[in-house]
Design an enzyme around this catalytic site. Structure first.
Site, PDB file in Angstrom:
ATOM      1  N   GLY A  45       1.013  -0.653  -0.182  1.00 34.80           N
ATOM      2  CA  GLY A  45      -0.212   0.418  -0.297  1.00 34.80           C
ATOM      3  C   GLY A  45       0.742   0.770  -0.212  1.00 34.80           C
ATOM      4  N   GLN A  50       3.414   9.761   1.561  1.00 29.92           N
ATOM      5  CA  GLN A  50       4.290   9.543   1.487  1.00 29.92           C
ATOM      6  C   GLN A  50       5.071   9.584   0.262  1.00 29.92           C
ATOM      7  OE1 GLN A  50       2.280   4.764   1.814  1.00 29.92           O
ATOM      8  NE2 GLN A  50       4.275   5.145   3.181  1.00 29.92           N
ATOM      9  N   CYS A 100       5.818   0.231   7.786  1.00 34.74           N
ATOM     10  CA  CYS A 100       5.732   0.612   6.606  1.00 34.74           C
ATOM     11  C   CYS A 100       6.364   1.539   6.134  1.00 34.74           C
ATOM     12  CB  CYS A 100       5.171   1.775   7.357  1.00 34.74           C
ATOM     13  SG  CYS A 100       4.820   3.425   6.814  1.00 34.74           S
ATOM     14  N   LEU A 101       6.478   1.551   4.486  1.00 35.76           N
ATOM     15  CA  LEU A 101       7.485   2.116   3.718  1.00 35.76           C
ATOM     16  C   LEU A 101       8.236   3.057   3.845  1.00 35.76           C
ATOM     17  CD1 LEU A 101       6.159   1.707   0.266  1.00 35.76           C
ATOM     18  CD2 LEU A 101       8.073   0.174   1.384  1.00 35.76           C
ATOM     19  N   HIS A 142      -4.182   1.251   7.813  1.00 36.62           N
ATOM     20  CA  HIS A 142      -3.053   1.820   7.518  1.00 36.62           C
ATOM     21  C   HIS A 142      -2.530   3.335   6.260  1.00 36.62           C
ATOM     22  CE1 HIS A 142       1.541   0.888   7.357  1.00 36.62           C
ATOM     23  NE2 HIS A 142       1.473   1.837   7.561  1.00 36.62           N
ATOM     24  N   GLU A 143      -3.115   2.963   5.253  1.00 31.23           N
ATOM     25  CA  GLU A 143      -3.123   3.386   4.887  1.00 31.23           C
ATOM     26  C   GLU A 143      -3.811   4.656   4.807  1.00 31.23           C
ATOM     27  OE1 GLU A 143      -0.834   3.816   2.669  1.00 31.23           O
ATOM     28  OE2 GLU A 143      -0.515   1.571   3.025  1.00 31.23           O
ATOM     29  N   HIS A 146      -2.476   7.145   7.459  1.00 30.40           N
ATOM     30  CA  HIS A 146      -1.208   8.654   6.376  1.00 30.40           C
ATOM     31  C   HIS A 146      -2.425   9.556   6.367  1.00 30.40           C
ATOM     32  CE1 HIS A 146       1.794   6.457   6.532  1.00 30.40           C
ATOM     33  NE2 HIS A 146       1.676   4.986   5.791  1.00 30.40           N
TER      34      HIS A 146
HETATM   35 ZN    ZN Z   1       2.416   3.421   5.756  1.00 33.13          ZN
END
Ligand code: ZN
Length: 187
Positions: A45, A50, A100-101, A142-143, A146
């Site tokens: 995701g 991000q 998470c990236l 999760h996304e 963000h």
């Molecule tokens: Zn993330």
């Protein structure tokens, strides 16, 4: 085009992302680039903040897991969420190990509901209102966090946060290695 991914400590990750409309310039290209960026980093995701864009766009893509055969499907299942809104949290809360990236090197069990009802526009501006479950519900929560300026480590217990304090400060200071390109906050 592959975007660099911003890391924890960058102010864009802490902003409330803004909704977009159909006039947003080159949206198709942006969405394609977001998928490319996500896959290149082995993510499941990616939210626009991000890649340092303060807008409410999320892409999700993963190969569905079949419990009965213990295998993953051959094709990635993709979901694009534009201006998503969580309408309701559904079902029991459960722990699932998340990463998470934007927070490389940290994986922690996070408590979230199993399901979630979401309203969103897809990339063709079709409106959806659906109850999501399983992996999709997990990644969507999760996304969408963000877009609210939250990262998964915010959801850990106070004790757990204290225990990983050192690791978090390493990430913020840029003391980590990733296989993908990152852009850190310039002090
Ligand atoms: Zn993330």
């Amino acid at each position: 085009m592959i975007y660099p991914i911003i890391g924890l400590g960058h102010p864009t990750l802490r902003k409330i992302a803004q909704p977009i409309d159909k006039d947003y310039p080159e949206l198709d290209k942006l969405i394609a680039d977001m998928y490319e960026t996500m896959y290149a980093a082995d993510g499941v995701g990616l939210a626009a903040p991000q890649i340092d864009l303060n807008i409410r766009v999320v892409v999700i893509g993963f190969r569905p897991y079949d419990e009965a055969t213990d295998t993953y499907g051959p094709e990635s299942e993709e979901h694009t969420f534009i201006n998503p809104e969580i309408l309701e949290f559904v079902g029991e809360k459960e722990y699932f190990n998340e990463g998470c990236l934007s927070v490389p090197g940290i994986h922690e069990d996070v408590l979230r509901t199993e399901g979630v009802r979401v309203r969103w526009y897809d990339e063709k501006w079709q409106l959806h209102e659906e109850e999501l479950h399983g992996m999709l519900a997990r990644v969507a929560q999760h996304e969408i966090d963000h877009l609210e300026g939250k990262v998964f480590t915010d959801r850990l217990s106070a004790l757990r946060k204290t225990m990983i304090k050192r690791k978090i400060s390493d990430v913020v200071a840029g003391r980590f290695r990733t296989s993908y390109r990152m852009k850190m906050n310039k002090k």
